[in-house]
Design an enzyme around this catalytic site. Structure first.
Site, PDB file in Angstrom:
ATOM      1  N   LYS A  47      31.646  -2.535   5.201  1.00 40.42           N
ATOM      2  CA  LYS A  47      32.410  -1.721   4.247  1.00 40.42           C
ATOM      3  C   LYS A  47      32.880  -2.590   3.067  1.00 40.42           C
ATOM      4  O   LYS A  47      32.709  -2.228   1.903  1.00 40.42           O
ATOM      5  CB  LYS A  47      33.635  -1.075   4.932  1.00 40.42           C
TER       6      LYS A  47
ATOM      7  N   ARG B 227      41.394   6.266   9.676  1.00 38.09           N
ATOM      8  CA  ARG B 227      40.955   5.810  11.002  1.00 38.09           C
ATOM      9  C   ARG B 227      41.401   6.748  12.104  1.00 38.09           C
ATOM     10  O   ARG B 227      41.112   6.516  13.272  1.00 38.09           O
ATOM     11  CB  ARG B 227      41.536   4.446  11.307  1.00 38.09           C
TER      12      ARG B 227
ATOM     13  N   ARG C  34      31.735 -14.300  10.200  1.00 38.08           N
ATOM     14  CA  ARG C  34      32.241 -13.951   8.862  1.00 38.08           C
ATOM     15  C   ARG C  34      33.190 -15.024   8.334  1.00 38.08           C
ATOM     16  O   ARG C  34      34.014 -15.570   9.057  1.00 38.08           O
ATOM     17  CB  ARG C  34      33.001 -12.625   8.905  1.00 38.08           C
TER      18      ARG C  34
ATOM     19  N   ARG D  15      39.095 -14.788   9.664  1.00 41.03           N
ATOM     20  CA  ARG D  15      40.146 -13.765   9.767  1.00 41.03           C
ATOM     21  C   ARG D  15      40.815 -13.823  11.125  1.00 41.03           C
ATOM     22  O   ARG D  15      40.168 -14.110  12.120  1.00 41.03           O
ATOM     23  CB  ARG D  15      39.531 -12.382   9.525  1.00 41.03           C
TER      24      ARG D  15
ATOM     25  N   ARG E 230      38.966  -3.551  18.635  1.00 44.59           N
ATOM     26  CA  ARG E 230      38.733  -2.808  17.383  1.00 44.59           C
ATOM     27  C   ARG E 230      37.572  -1.833  17.546  1.00 44.59           C
ATOM     28  O   ARG E 230      37.624  -0.701  17.075  1.00 44.59           O
ATOM     29  CB  ARG E 230      38.439  -3.791  16.237  1.00 44.59           C
TER      30      ARG E 230
HETATM   31  P1  AP5 Z   1      32.357  -6.847   6.025  1.00 43.04           P
HETATM   32  O1  AP5 Z   1      31.837  -6.293   4.757  1.00 43.04           O
HETATM   33  O2  AP5 Z   1      33.531  -7.750   5.981  1.00 43.04           O
HETATM   34  O3  AP5 Z   1      32.552  -5.683   7.106  1.00 43.04           O
HETATM   35  P2  AP5 Z   1      33.687  -4.579   7.207  1.00 43.04           P
HETATM   36  O4  AP5 Z   1      33.040  -3.297   7.593  1.00 43.04           O
HETATM   37  O5  AP5 Z   1      34.533  -4.588   5.983  1.00 43.04           O
HETATM   38  O6  AP5 Z   1      34.452  -5.141   8.475  1.00 43.04           O
HETATM   39  P3  AP5 Z   1      36.005  -5.346   8.737  1.00 43.04           P
HETATM   40  O7  AP5 Z   1      36.125  -6.313   9.859  1.00 43.04           O
HETATM   41  O8  AP5 Z   1      36.730  -5.668   7.469  1.00 43.04           O
HETATM   42  O9  AP5 Z   1      36.398  -3.930   9.216  1.00 43.04           O
HETATM   43  P4  AP5 Z   1      37.673  -3.543   9.975  1.00 43.04           P
HETATM   44  O10 AP5 Z   1      37.643  -2.084   9.820  1.00 43.04           O
HETATM   45  O11 AP5 Z   1      37.740  -4.072  11.352  1.00 43.04           O
HETATM   46  O12 AP5 Z   1      38.837  -4.340   9.200  1.00 43.04           O
HETATM   47  P5  AP5 Z   1      39.930  -3.918   8.121  1.00 43.04           P
HETATM   48  O13 AP5 Z   1      40.211  -5.077   7.280  1.00 43.04           O
HETATM   49  O14 AP5 Z   1      39.596  -2.640   7.482  1.00 43.04           O
HETATM   50  O15 AP5 Z   1      31.129  -7.624   6.721  1.00 43.04           O
HETATM   51  C1  AP5 Z   1      31.284  -8.298   7.951  1.00 43.04           C
HETATM   52  C2  AP5 Z   1      30.339  -9.492   8.003  1.00 43.04           C
HETATM   53  O16 AP5 Z   1      28.989  -9.045   7.973  1.00 43.04           O
HETATM   54  C3  AP5 Z   1      30.475 -10.463   6.821  1.00 43.04           C
HETATM   55  O17 AP5 Z   1      30.193 -11.763   7.286  1.00 43.04           O
HETATM   56  C4  AP5 Z   1      29.390 -10.002   5.841  1.00 43.04           C
HETATM   57  O18 AP5 Z   1      28.948 -11.041   5.018  1.00 43.04           O
HETATM   58  C5  AP5 Z   1      28.314  -9.509   6.797  1.00 43.04           C
HETATM   59  N1  AP5 Z   1      27.589  -8.341   6.318  1.00 43.04           N
HETATM   60  C6  AP5 Z   1      28.097  -7.280   5.682  1.00 43.04           C
HETATM   61  N2  AP5 Z   1      27.163  -6.360   5.441  1.00 43.04           N
HETATM   62  C7  AP5 Z   1      26.024  -6.860   5.993  1.00 43.04           C
HETATM   63  C8  AP5 Z   1      24.708  -6.373   6.109  1.00 43.04           C
HETATM   64  N3  AP5 Z   1      24.339  -5.161   5.636  1.00 43.04           N
HETATM   65  N4  AP5 Z   1      23.788  -7.150   6.714  1.00 43.04           N
HETATM   66  C9  AP5 Z   1      24.125  -8.358   7.214  1.00 43.04           C
HETATM   67  N5  AP5 Z   1      25.375  -8.863   7.154  1.00 43.04           N
HETATM   68  C10 AP5 Z   1      26.303  -8.133   6.547  1.00 43.04           C
HETATM   69  O19 AP5 Z   1      41.200  -3.629   9.069  1.00 43.04           O
HETATM   70  C11 AP5 Z   1      41.769  -4.700   9.803  1.00 43.04           C
HETATM   71  C12 AP5 Z   1      42.909  -4.185  10.649  1.00 43.04           C
HETATM   72  O20 AP5 Z   1      43.947  -3.626   9.801  1.00 43.04           O
HETATM   73  C13 AP5 Z   1      42.585  -3.041  11.625  1.00 43.04           C
HETATM   74  O21 AP5 Z   1      42.045  -3.520  12.840  1.00 43.04           O
HETATM   75  C14 AP5 Z   1      43.969  -2.408  11.798  1.00 43.04           C
HETATM   76  O22 AP5 Z   1      44.776  -3.184  12.640  1.00 43.04           O
HETATM   77  C15 AP5 Z   1      44.553  -2.485  10.398  1.00 43.04           C
HETATM   78  N6  AP5 Z   1      44.221  -1.303   9.593  1.00 43.04           N
HETATM   79  C16 AP5 Z   1      43.443  -1.276   8.474  1.00 43.04           C
HETATM   80  N7  AP5 Z   1      43.321  -0.017   8.017  1.00 43.04           N
HETATM   81  C17 AP5 Z   1      44.021   0.781   8.867  1.00 43.04           C
HETATM   82  C18 AP5 Z   1      44.250   2.170   8.942  1.00 43.04           C
HETATM   83  N8  AP5 Z   1      43.714   3.019   8.046  1.00 43.04           N
HETATM   84  N9  AP5 Z   1      45.006   2.636   9.959  1.00 43.04           N
HETATM   85  C19 AP5 Z   1      45.551   1.816  10.870  1.00 43.04           C
HETATM   86  N10 AP5 Z   1      45.360   0.476  10.874  1.00 43.04           N
HETATM   87  C20 AP5 Z   1      44.609  -0.048   9.874  1.00 43.04           C
HETATM   88 MG    MG Z   2      36.531  -5.058   5.553  1.00 46.50          MG
END
Ligand code: AP5
Ligand code: MG
Length: 212
Positions: free
Chosen positions: A13, A87, A121, A151, A162
């Protein structure tokens, strides 16, 4: 233009949002980034969120809805990408009351693929570039040369939690957007470039339809 990006942790994402931001100039709202900024600044919200994020749990709906609305209201543009929200069904309903979304893009990726990505990552604390250890010779940002960070929730235990939470919630959220006829699913198991190409085709299809 308002785009929501859905997908499992590690589905790409943040990476896709960065590409769209660079090429189309859309603002990028990541609810995870907002929480991590609060953690870094040691705010009251940050202290509460840190305990939940590091074990892979969600923060409360009321907290994240409030932070998202504040962020949207602070933007100077109507074109933005929301990454990591909603979410829960409650979050989706709250957003629906305040916003008309154009596209909901759901990135589909297997658990095996995303676990491998997350364990490798690296992110840049300075320019926020998201990258992967597998593509680099050292742990230095390819764009600004700052030392890259891991992270706090990219460890096996938190990743498992997660993914468990994502699996519990995603179907209800997808059904919600399917009914609104704005849901598009994108295969995201391959490279970032491939995911981005598929996305541009979807966005273009809609533009073409509007022009006719
Ligand atoms: P990346 O682009 O970083 O993936 P991502 O989908 O953004 O993964 P996240 O870990 O950020 O998602 P998340 O939902 O767990 O975390 P968030 O920060 O939103 O890519 C990942 C890796 O793969 C990288 O190394 C990249 O280079 C590689 N990559 C990417 N695309 C690729 C591809 N096509 N092919 C190959 N490699 C690729 O949330 C974190 C925490 O915050 C949650 O767990 C929760 O505690 C809290 N939180 C956030 N939002 C909410 C909400 N709405 N409600 C409640 N809690 C929340
Ligand atoms: Mg992300």
């Amino acid at each position: 233009m308002k785009i929501i990006l859905l997908g499992a942790p590690g589905a790409g994402k943040g990476t896709l949002a960065q590409n769209l931001k660079t090429d189309y100039g859309y603002a990028h709202i990541s609810t995870g980034d907002i929480l991590r900024e609060n953690i870094a600044q040691k705010t009251k919200i940050g202290l509460q969120a840190k305990k939940l994020i590091e074990k892979g749990s969600l923060v409360p709906d009321e907290m994240i809805v409030k932070l998202l609305i504040e962020k949207i209201n602070s933007l100077k543009t109507d074109d933005y990408i929301i990454d990591g929200f909603p979410r829960t069904l409650a979050q989706a309903k709250s957003l629906d009351k305040i916003l008309k979304v154009d596209y909901v893009l759901s990135l589909k990726s297997s658990h095996e693929v995303v676990i491998d990505r997350l364990l490798n990552r690296l992110t840049c604390p300075n320019c926020k570039t998201i990258t992967n250890r597998k593509w680099l010779k050292d742990d230095v940002c390819p764009k600004c040369h700052t030392k890259l960070d891991l992270r706090l929730d990219d460890n096996e235990e938190a990743i498992r939690k997660r993914l468990e939470i994502y699996d519990e919630n995603f179907k209800t959220i997808l059904d919600f957007y399917k009914k609104l006829n704005i849901l598009y699913e994108i295969q995201a198991d391959e490279t970032p470039e491939k995911t981005y190409d598929l996305t541009k085709k979807i966005i273009r299809v809609k533009y073409d339809c509007q022009e006719k």
